[in-house]
Write an enzyme that holds these catalytic residues in place. Structure first.
Site, short mmCIF file in Angstrom:
data_model
loop_
_atom_site.label_atom_id
_atom_site.label_comp_id
_atom_site.label_asym_id
_atom_site.label_seq_id
_atom_site.Cartn_x
_atom_site.Cartn_y
_atom_site.Cartn_z
N GLY A 256 0.86 -1.08 -0.16
CA GLY A 256 -0.20 0.34 -0.80
C GLY A 256 1.03 1.66 -0.35
O GLY A 256 2.38 1.04 0.55
N CYS B 13 5.24 -6.17 1.43
CA CYS B 13 5.56 -5.25 1.66
C CYS B 13 4.78 -4.17 2.75
O CYS B 13 5.85 -4.59 3.77
CB CYS B 13 5.59 -4.17 0.26
SG CYS B 13 6.31 -2.48 0.25
N TYR B 14 3.53 -3.19 2.36
CA TYR B 14 3.87 -2.30 3.82
C TYR B 14 2.73 -3.71 4.52
O TYR B 14 2.68 -3.32 5.80
CB TYR B 14 2.34 -1.78 2.59
CG TYR B 14 1.40 -0.92 3.76
CD1 TYR B 14 1.32 0.16 4.18
CD2 TYR B 14 0.10 -1.29 4.31
CE1 TYR B 14 0.80 0.81 5.53
CE2 TYR B 14 -1.29 -0.58 4.40
CZ TYR B 14 -0.66 0.17 5.59
OH TYR B 14 -1.56 0.93 6.21
N HIS C 3 8.43 -7.38 -3.68
CA HIS C 3 6.65 -7.53 -4.03
C HIS C 3 7.43 -9.16 -5.14
O HIS C 3 7.73 -8.94 -5.25
CB HIS C 3 6.65 -6.95 -4.53
CG HIS C 3 6.40 -5.58 -4.34
ND1 HIS C 3 4.56 -5.69 -3.48
CD2 HIS C 3 6.90 -4.49 -3.71
CE1 HIS C 3 4.93 -4.19 -3.61
NE2 HIS C 3 6.03 -3.14 -3.19
N GLU D 248 4.94 -10.59 -6.06
CA GLU D 248 3.80 -10.83 -6.97
C GLU D 248 4.32 -10.32 -9.01
O GLU D 248 3.75 -10.85 -9.75
CB GLU D 248 2.97 -10.17 -7.02
CG GLU D 248 2.89 -8.75 -6.81
CD GLU D 248 3.12 -8.02 -5.09
OE1 GLU D 248 4.21 -8.79 -4.70
OE2 GLU D 248 3.40 -7.00 -4.81
N SER E 189 -18.20 -5.21 -29.51
CA SER E 189 -17.48 -5.04 -30.80
C SER E 189 -16.56 -6.14 -31.61
O SER E 189 -16.02 -5.84 -32.98
CB SER E 189 -16.17 -4.17 -30.00
OG SER E 189 -15.05 -4.88 -29.65
N GLY E 190 -16.89 -7.61 -31.26
CA GLY E 190 -16.25 -8.61 -32.70
C GLY E 190 -14.74 -8.86 -31.63
O GLY E 190 -14.55 -9.55 -31.53
N GLY E 191 -13.95 -7.32 -30.64
CA GLY E 191 -12.86 -8.10 -29.92
C GLY E 191 -13.32 -8.80 -29.24
O GLY E 191 -13.97 -9.12 -28.60
N ASP F 71 -12.58 -8.94 -25.35
CA ASP F 71 -12.78 -8.49 -24.23
C ASP F 71 -14.43 -8.57 -24.41
O ASP F 71 -15.38 -9.42 -23.69
CB ASP F 71 -12.53 -7.06 -23.75
CG ASP F 71 -11.09 -7.24 -23.96
OD1 ASP F 71 -10.25 -8.47 -24.17
OD2 ASP F 71 -10.50 -6.29 -23.61
N SER F 72 -15.15 -7.59 -25.50
CA SER F 72 -16.29 -8.06 -25.24
C SER F 72 -16.79 -9.09 -25.54
O SER F 72 -18.14 -9.37 -25.12
CB SER F 72 -17.25 -6.44 -26.19
OG SER F 72 -16.74 -7.07 -27.86
N LYS G 253 -5.93 -9.99 -19.41
CA LYS G 253 -5.92 -10.71 -21.14
C LYS G 253 -6.07 -12.09 -21.15
O LYS G 253 -6.25 -12.90 -22.28
CB LYS G 253 -4.70 -9.71 -22.15
CG LYS G 253 -5.32 -9.85 -23.58
CD LYS G 253 -6.72 -8.89 -23.75
CE LYS G 253 -6.68 -8.48 -25.09
NZ LYS G 253 -7.87 -7.72 -25.06
#
Ligand code: XMP
Length: 512
Positions: free
Chosen positions: A54, A81-82, A168, A170, A222-224, A226-227, A368
């Site tokens: 944080g 970390c924090y 970190h 991660e 949109s055809g991409g 993600d959507s 992604k």
């Protein structure tokens, strides 16, 4: 209910990355507000707790603090970390205030591997980003690893199963960071490694159903990637309660509209409404040459058309969006730092508030590659799941200068040839993006016995990992030759094809 690892979020931008690493270990985790009562965590069957990083100092007035009772739950705790400073602060150690942040690469030397560093080499590259530092261990703790700047880079109290790391684990820059996280999850918390994409889908479906109830969801398709994945997931959850809207803005690639209709309406049986607004878009773009202006017009017109189309589609309570986690970060950083806004991104910003729609974003926590896995598991074809990115403003930013129907037609045909050859050769899947750009420059050529005076098309084919940087792809000459001769032979209005050999930076991937 799966065994849950609780990630308490103290405001780090990396909290979602921790969750992602946990998913990579096939363990189920949930991100909780930092002050979630310990009793709630117990009720949820939490088998381990990770305290995220944080930006604050534990001593700051507004510093986020956890419920101290989390240290009494008897479950393992890992402070990052924090998080490790919180452990110092709450469990009787000392934290020194620092004005400066220690930021960037460092080296870790493991002194006593214990369970957290089990199986790891003694020396590792790590990544730091912290201000304050632990200066005195809390009772019961011992140091297990040091770095050049800290004798307490790794600490543990194995009796209570409390662990802390100053750096970190991660982030990608920390060597073997995922192994440290896995050691905590599996070696220390004994969490089961059975969380898969299928479970994610089942969980998301249940969540969507609970949230939506009998309501209706609209989604701009949109055809991409993600959507498309968001649509497939929502459809699985609520079937006919989902209506997708596909806006033909006249700036689409060749056959795109048919493709989207065929896939979603026919194959998936999704309620898909196609709105043909190409005339309106082209009218509003007439004579506009400035790229940012084009983007704004396209974005605004999209919102108008979407809103208008709802009149015939009918009321809905929710707006579905294929927002991914990197989009969330990006919009945050853009919001805080206007200088980082290089191009206005095309989305339906402002729409939900105006139309009083509640947002539903089932992919909001995913990255992604995870979205692609979800898409494949939902049965979307490879062509959709591994589709190259296509900008929201579409061919509008690939026709240089002012946009006309004729120029769009030329570009569409040239781009079609390029995609066809990229697909046939298999290079489509190997590069980040491949597309044609229309240049409003006329040059002389010969065709048969005739002199021609026609336009130029540029090929932009790049390799990239994340679109932040990119390099032009070194395709085989014979493939380039085939693309070029097919374009000049098959596409009327083009007499010359050029290849863009600029890297990003300094050039961007798109030309406008
Ligand atoms: P640039 O041209 O900035 O592009 O190097 C980086 C990536 O973003 C895509 N891009 C956009 N996507 N709306 C989008 O949705 C936009 O306005 C936009 N501009 C660029 C581009 O295709 C590349 O993948």
């Amino acid at each position: 209910m799966p065994q849950t690892i609780a990630v308490l979020d103290f405001g780090s931008q990396l909290t979602q990355v921790i969750a992602r690493r946990i998913r990579e270990c096939q363990v189920y985790s949930k991100i909780y507000h930092f002050a979630t009562p310990a009793a709630k965590l117990r009720e949820d069957g939490v088998v381990g707790i990770i305290l995220s990083g944080g930006p604050q100092s534990v001593y700051a007035k507004t510093a986020p603090h956890p419920d101290p009772a989390i240290f009494e739950l008897g479950v393992p705790v890992l402070g990052i970390c924090y998080g490790v400073q919180l452990m110092g602060h709450f469990l009787g150690g000392k934290v020194a205030l620092s004005k400066e942040r220690e930021y960037g690469h460092g080296h870790l030397t493991i002194k006593q591997p214990g369970k957290l560093f089990a199986g790891l080499p003694r020396h590792l590259r790590i990544w730091n980003s912290h201000g304050d530092k632990l200066t005195k261990l809390p009772p019961g703790f011992k140091a297990t690893a040091i770095s050049e700047n800290s004798p307490f880079a790794g600490i543990e109290d194995p009796k209570r199963r409390f662990y802390g790391i100053q750096f970190h684990p991660e982030v990608f820059h920390t060597e073997r960071g995922v192994d440290m996280i896995r050691n905590f999850l599996v070696g220390i918390c004994r969490a089961r490694q059975d969380w898969t994409t299928k479970d994610f889908i089942a969980h998301a479906v249940a969540d969507i159903r609970a949230k939506v109830g009998k309501g209706r969801v609209l989604l701009g398709l949109s055809g991409g990637v993600d959507s498309s994945v968001a649509a497939a997931l929502l459809h699985k959850a609520i079937g006919k309660q989902l209506t997708c809207v596909f806006v033909d803005n006249g700036l689409l690639r060749k056959d795109e509209r048919n493709y989207v209709e065929a896939l979603y309406q026919r194959n998936f049986k999704i309620d898909l409404r196609v709105v043909d607004a190409s005339k309106l878009f082209l009218r509003r773009l007439k004579g506009v040459t400035e790229p940012e202006q084009k983007r704004k017009i396209i974005g605004r017109t999209f919102v108008t058309v979407f809103e208008q189309s709802l009149k015939s589609i009918g009321h809905a309570e929710f707006l579905g969006q294929g927002t991914l986690y990197p989009d969330v970060i990006e919009s945050v950083s853009i919001g805080n730092n206007p200088a980082s806004l290089i191009k206005t991104h095309h989305n339906v910003g402002g729409l939900p508030e105006r139309m009083k729609l509640k947002l539903i974003e089932p992919l909001r926590e995913l990255f992604k590659d995870e979205v692609r896995e979800v898409g494949a598991a939902l049965g979307l074809p490879k062509e959709v799941v591994w589709r190259q990115p296509f900008p929201g403003p579409g061919l509008g930013v690939r026709v240089m200068g002012d946009i006309t129907a004729d120029k769009l037609e030329i570009l569409r045909n040239a781009d079609f040839v390029l995609q066809d050859e990229m697909m046939k050769s298999g290079f489509y899947w190997k590069v980040w993006q491949s597309f044609a750009v229309f240049l409003p420059v006329k040059t002389v050529g010969v065709f048969g016995d005739e002199r021609t005076y026609d336009y130029v098309v540029a090929l932009r084919i790049v390799e990239s990992i994340d679109a932040m940087t990119a390099d032009w792809a070194k395709l085989p000459y014979d493939l380039l030759q085939k693309i070029s001769s097919r374009i000049t032979n098959e596409v009327r209005g083009v007499s010359r094809v050029v290849l863009d050999i600029s890297s990003k930076p300094p050039a961007t991937i798109e030309w406008e």
